[in-house]
Motif scaffolding. Structure first.
Motif, short mmCIF file in Angstrom:
data_model
loop_
_atom_site.label_atom_id
_atom_site.label_comp_id
_atom_site.label_asym_id
_atom_site.label_seq_id
_atom_site.Cartn_x
_atom_site.Cartn_y
_atom_site.Cartn_z
N UNK A 1 0.70 -9.27 -2.89
CA UNK A 1 0.99 -7.81 -3.67
C UNK A 1 1.83 -7.08 -2.63
N UNK A 2 1.60 -6.98 -1.31
CA UNK A 2 2.44 -6.07 -0.66
C UNK A 2 3.92 -6.56 -0.52
N UNK A 3 4.25 -7.97 -0.35
CA UNK A 3 5.20 -8.66 -0.26
C UNK A 3 6.26 -8.25 -1.58
N UNK A 4 5.61 -8.63 -2.71
CA UNK A 4 6.21 -8.50 -3.99
C UNK A 4 6.59 -7.17 -4.53
N UNK A 5 5.64 -6.18 -3.85
CA UNK A 5 5.89 -4.74 -4.34
C UNK A 5 7.06 -4.17 -3.44
N UNK A 6 6.99 -4.59 -2.22
CA UNK A 6 8.00 -4.14 -1.18
C UNK A 6 9.41 -4.98 -1.46
N UNK A 7 9.64 -5.89 -2.06
CA UNK A 7 10.74 -6.50 -2.54
C UNK A 7 11.12 -6.01 -3.82
N UNK A 8 10.38 -5.15 -4.72
CA UNK A 8 10.54 -4.66 -5.93
C UNK A 8 10.50 -5.55 -6.93
N UNK A 9 9.79 -6.56 -6.98
CA UNK A 9 9.72 -7.75 -7.81
C UNK A 9 8.42 -7.40 -8.70
N UNK A 10 7.36 -6.62 -8.12
CA UNK A 10 6.27 -6.30 -8.69
C UNK A 10 6.02 -4.74 -8.75
N UNK A 11 5.65 -4.06 -9.86
CA UNK A 11 5.75 -2.50 -9.85
C UNK A 11 4.52 -2.17 -9.20
N UNK A 12 4.46 -0.99 -8.52
CA UNK A 12 3.27 -0.35 -7.95
C UNK A 12 2.86 0.71 -8.93
N UNK A 13 1.75 0.16 -9.59
CA UNK A 13 1.15 0.79 -10.98
C UNK A 13 0.15 1.64 -10.21
N UNK A 14 -1.14 1.41 -10.19
CA UNK A 14 -2.27 2.07 -9.68
C UNK A 14 -3.37 1.42 -8.72
N UNK A 15 -4.35 2.15 -8.15
CA UNK A 15 -5.11 1.35 -7.40
C UNK A 15 -5.21 2.48 -6.41
#
Length: 100
Positions: A76-90
């Motif tokens: 989760x952290x790696x993909x979000x920091x690479x901007x491949x996954x969105x930071x949605x909520x949580x």
């Protein structure tokens, strides 16, 4: 070359997190830290807080202009920091946005 590793965890039984990181310069350890994270409510929060602490330490060492590789085990952290996954909520969202 600077190579860094970070990790965070959360224990639901004790309702607390732990984190840590290590910074290597050409394979030699230049800094290591492990710490409790009482504010963490999830493992993702602990991962992001650990990454945030690592990045702050790199700024303290004035290593931001060197080639740096940062490694972690949270997809989760790696993909979000690479901007491949969105930071949605949580619960981790604010911690994730601090790192960006």
């Amino acid at each position: 070359m600077i190579k860094c590793y970070f990790d965070g965890s959360f224990n639901p039984y004790y309702e607390t997190g732990k984190g840590g990181f290590i910074i290597l310069n050409d394979g030699n350890k230049i800094f290591e830290s492990s710490f409790g994270i009482p504010s963490a409510k999830t493992a993702n929060m602990a991962e992001y807080i650990s990454l945030f602490q690592l990045m702050n330490k790199l700024l303290d060492f004035k290593k931001e202009n060197e080639e740096i590789e940062i490694c972690g085990d949270s997809m989760l952290v790696i993909m979000q920091m690479l901007k491949r996954w969105k930071i949605k909520s949580g619960l981790y969202k604010n911690d994730a946005l601090r790192v960006l």
